[in-house]
Design a protein around this motif. Structure first.
Motif, PDB file in Angstrom:
ATOM      1  N   HIS A   1      58.679  16.152  27.693  1.00  0.00           N
ATOM      2  CA  HIS A   1      58.273  15.633  28.938  1.00  0.00           C
ATOM      3  C   HIS A   1      58.928  14.194  29.354  1.00  0.00           C
ATOM      4  O   HIS A   1      59.680  13.871  28.781  1.00  0.00           O
ATOM      5  CB  HIS A   1      56.681  15.062  28.451  1.00  0.00           C
ATOM      6  N   LEU A   2      58.710  13.621  30.354  1.00  0.00           N
ATOM      7  CA  LEU A   2      59.090  12.369  30.902  1.00  0.00           C
ATOM      8  C   LEU A   2      57.884  11.490  30.777  1.00  0.00           C
ATOM      9  O   LEU A   2      56.650  12.136  30.279  1.00  0.00           O
ATOM     10  CB  LEU A   2      59.214  12.477  32.493  1.00  0.00           C
TER      11      LEU A   2
ATOM     12  N   GLU B   1      54.082  12.232  30.901  1.00  0.00           N
ATOM     13  CA  GLU B   1      53.122  11.360  30.295  1.00  0.00           C
ATOM     14  C   GLU B   1      52.864  10.134  30.845  1.00  0.00           C
ATOM     15  O   GLU B   1      53.598   9.540  31.359  1.00  0.00           O
ATOM     16  CB  GLU B   1      53.479  11.146  28.699  1.00  0.00           C
ATOM     17  N   ILE B   2      51.444   9.905  30.733  1.00  0.00           N
ATOM     18  CA  ILE B   2      50.997   8.609  31.385  1.00  0.00           C
ATOM     19  C   ILE B   2      50.705   7.799  30.116  1.00  0.00           C
ATOM     20  O   ILE B   2      49.746   7.889  29.398  1.00  0.00           O
ATOM     21  CB  ILE B   2      49.978   8.745  32.432  1.00  0.00           C
ATOM     22  N   ILE B   3      51.390   6.312  30.011  1.00  0.00           N
ATOM     23  CA  ILE B   3      51.073   5.322  29.065  1.00  0.00           C
ATOM     24  C   ILE B   3      50.611   4.108  29.561  1.00  0.00           C
ATOM     25  O   ILE B   3      51.161   3.989  30.833  1.00  0.00           O
ATOM     26  CB  ILE B   3      52.033   5.518  27.964  1.00  0.00           C
TER      27      ILE B   3
ATOM     28  N   MET C   1      61.484  13.000  26.440  1.00  0.00           N
ATOM     29  CA  MET C   1      61.213  13.348  24.735  1.00  0.00           C
ATOM     30  C   MET C   1      62.018  14.922  24.907  1.00  0.00           C
ATOM     31  O   MET C   1      61.668  15.864  25.439  1.00  0.00           O
ATOM     32  CB  MET C   1      59.851  13.447  24.900  1.00  0.00           C
ATOM     33  N   LEU C   2      62.708  14.921  23.842  1.00  0.00           N
ATOM     34  CA  LEU C   2      63.312  16.198  23.492  1.00  0.00           C
ATOM     35  C   LEU C   2      62.925  16.535  21.905  1.00  0.00           C
ATOM     36  O   LEU C   2      62.695  15.385  21.007  1.00  0.00           O
ATOM     37  CB  LEU C   2      64.990  15.892  23.426  1.00  0.00           C
TER      38      LEU C   2
ATOM     39  N   GLU D   1      62.702   1.022  30.264  1.00  0.00           N
ATOM     40  CA  GLU D   1      63.016   2.114  31.169  1.00  0.00           C
ATOM     41  C   GLU D   1      64.127   2.761  30.269  1.00  0.00           C
ATOM     42  O   GLU D   1      64.976   2.140  29.615  1.00  0.00           O
ATOM     43  CB  GLU D   1      63.322   1.839  32.450  1.00  0.00           C
ATOM     44  N   GLY D   2      64.540   4.000  30.545  1.00  0.00           N
ATOM     45  CA  GLY D   2      65.577   4.820  30.106  1.00  0.00           C
ATOM     46  C   GLY D   2      65.333   5.036  28.617  1.00  0.00           C
ATOM     47  O   GLY D   2      66.604   5.233  28.150  1.00  0.00           O
ATOM     48  N   LEU D   3      64.540   4.958  27.995  1.00  0.00           N
ATOM     49  CA  LEU D   3      64.377   5.292  26.599  1.00  0.00           C
ATOM     50  C   LEU D   3      64.666   6.759  26.231  1.00  0.00           C
ATOM     51  O   LEU D   3      64.271   7.667  27.195  1.00  0.00           O
ATOM     52  CB  LEU D   3      63.300   4.930  25.873  1.00  0.00           C
TER      53      LEU D   3
END
Length: 290
Positions: A87-88, A133-135, A157-158, A209-211
Motif C-alpha cells: 500500500h501507499l 492506508e489512512i493514518i 509498503m513492500l 514523507e517518503g518513508l
C-alpha cells in the motif's frame, strides 16, 4: 510507481486526497504517460523545487489505450500469489473526518476505521484497487475539520522475503536509516520503517514523507515467495557516481545507464527483485540533456 488503467479517474482520486501533478511526461515511442504527484502546497514539506528533489512523490504510469480495454486490470499486490507491494500511506490531520470525506465522495474501503482490531487506521481503495492506508499525522487530531493540503505521502509498503537481507541492502547499499521497528509476534510479522530524512526530535514518523515500510511475515525466508514487480525511485547527487558505486557493491542492475534509449536513468534490483529507479537530483547537480 503504480500502473493505472484510466489516468483521469486515478488523477481525480489522488487530487481529492490533496496531491497535485508536478510533472507529466509523454513517451510516444513507448506509448505511455507518466504523472508525478506530490504535496506541494503551503502546508506541505515540499518547497518550490525540481520534482527530483520532492519528498513522497507518487508516479502513475498509464499505457495508452488501457482505459478502453475491458480485459485490462492491474494486480494490487495483496492477492495470492502476487503478494508484494502492499500500500501507499497518507497521514492526515483528522482521521475520522478525512475517512468520512473519502466515503462520502463514493470511494470504497478495504478496511474502515470501525472494522477489525486496529481502529486507528483505515485502508481506502483507489480506482484500480490499490490500497491507500489512512493514518493520523499526530497522536491527537490536529483540527476539527480536515484539510487535504496538510496531508503527507508518508510511506510505501513492500513485503520482503528475508528481513535481514532487505535491511542490510536498504541501509548499506541504499544509504537509508532504520527509523522505526514494530514487532508483532502474536500475528507473526514485523514492520521496519526506513528513511533518508531526519526523524523529528520527538521520534514520531507519521508527520514525515517518503518513508519505506518493509513488512516481513515470519517464515517467508524459508518459502518461495512471488513478488509483484513495481519500482521505487530514488534521486542522487551524482547519477554516474551512484551507479559506479552500485557496480562496486555488486548490486544487480535491471537497466544500466548505457542500456536502451533512456540514458539518464538506471534500474537496480533489491533482494526480492523489486526495481529501484535511480535518477539525478537536479537541485543538487545539474546534468546535460536532462
Amino acid at each position: 510507481m503504480l500502473r493505472v488503467k484510466d489516468p483521469q479517474r486515478s488523477l481525480e482520486f489522488y487530487k481529492f486526497l490533496g496531491m497535485s501533478v508536478v510533472i507529466k511526461m509523454d513517451v510516444p515511442e513507448g506509448k505511455f504517460t507518466n504523472y508525478f504527484l506530490a504535496y506541494t502546497g503551503p502546508k506541505s514539506l515540499n518547497g518550490d523545487c525540481h520534482f527530483t528533489d520532492l519528498q513522497g512523490t507518487v508516479e502513475l504510469c498509464h499505457n495508452w489505450g488501457t482505459e478502453n480495454d475491458p480485459e485490462y486490470s492491474v494486480v494490487n499486490g495483496n492477492t495470492e500469489p502476487h503478494r508484494g507491494f502492499g500500500h501507499l500511506a497518507i497521514s492526515v490531520d483528522n482521521i475520522e473526518v478525512a475517512c468520512k470525506r473519502i466515503e462520502d465522495a463514493g470511494y470504497t474501503f478495504q478496511k474502515k476505521l470501525t472494522e477489525g482490531r486496529m481502529r486507528h487506521i483505515a485502508f481506502a481503495k483507489d480506482p484500480d484497487g490499490y490500497w491507500v492506508e489512512i493514518i493520523k499525522r499526530a497522536e491527537e487530531n490536529l483540527s476539527t475539520t480536515t484539510d487535504p493540503g496538510s496531508y503527507r505521502m508518508n510511506h510505501s509498503m513492500l513485503r520482503v522475503k528475508d528481513a535481514e537481507a532487505s535491511l542490510k541492502f536498504y541501509q548499506e547499499s541504499m544509504g537509508m536509516t532504520l527509523v522505526r521497528t514494530v514487532e508483532n509476534p502474536d500475528n507473526k510479522f514485523n514492520l521496519y520503517f526506513l528513511a533518508y530524512a531526519k526523524v523529528p526530535a520527538d521520534g514520531k514518523t507519521s508527520d514525515m514523507e517518503g518513508l519505506l515500510e518493509l513488512t516481513w511475515n515470519y517464515g517467508t525466508e524459508k518459502q518461495e515467495v512471488l513478488t509483484v514487480v513495481l519500482f521505487l525511485g530514488i534521486s542522487t547527487d551524482d547519477l554516474q557516481g551512484a551507479c559506479d558505486r552500485f557496480e562496486s557493491l555488486k548490486v544487480p542492475f535491471k537497466k544500466r545507464l548505457t542500456d536502451g534509449m533512456m540514458k539518464n536513468i538506471a534500474f537496480i534490483l533489491d533482494p526480492d527483485g523489486y526495481w529501484i529507479e535511480v535518477i539525478q537530483n537536479e537541485r543538487i547537480k545539474r546534468t546535460s540533456n536532462w
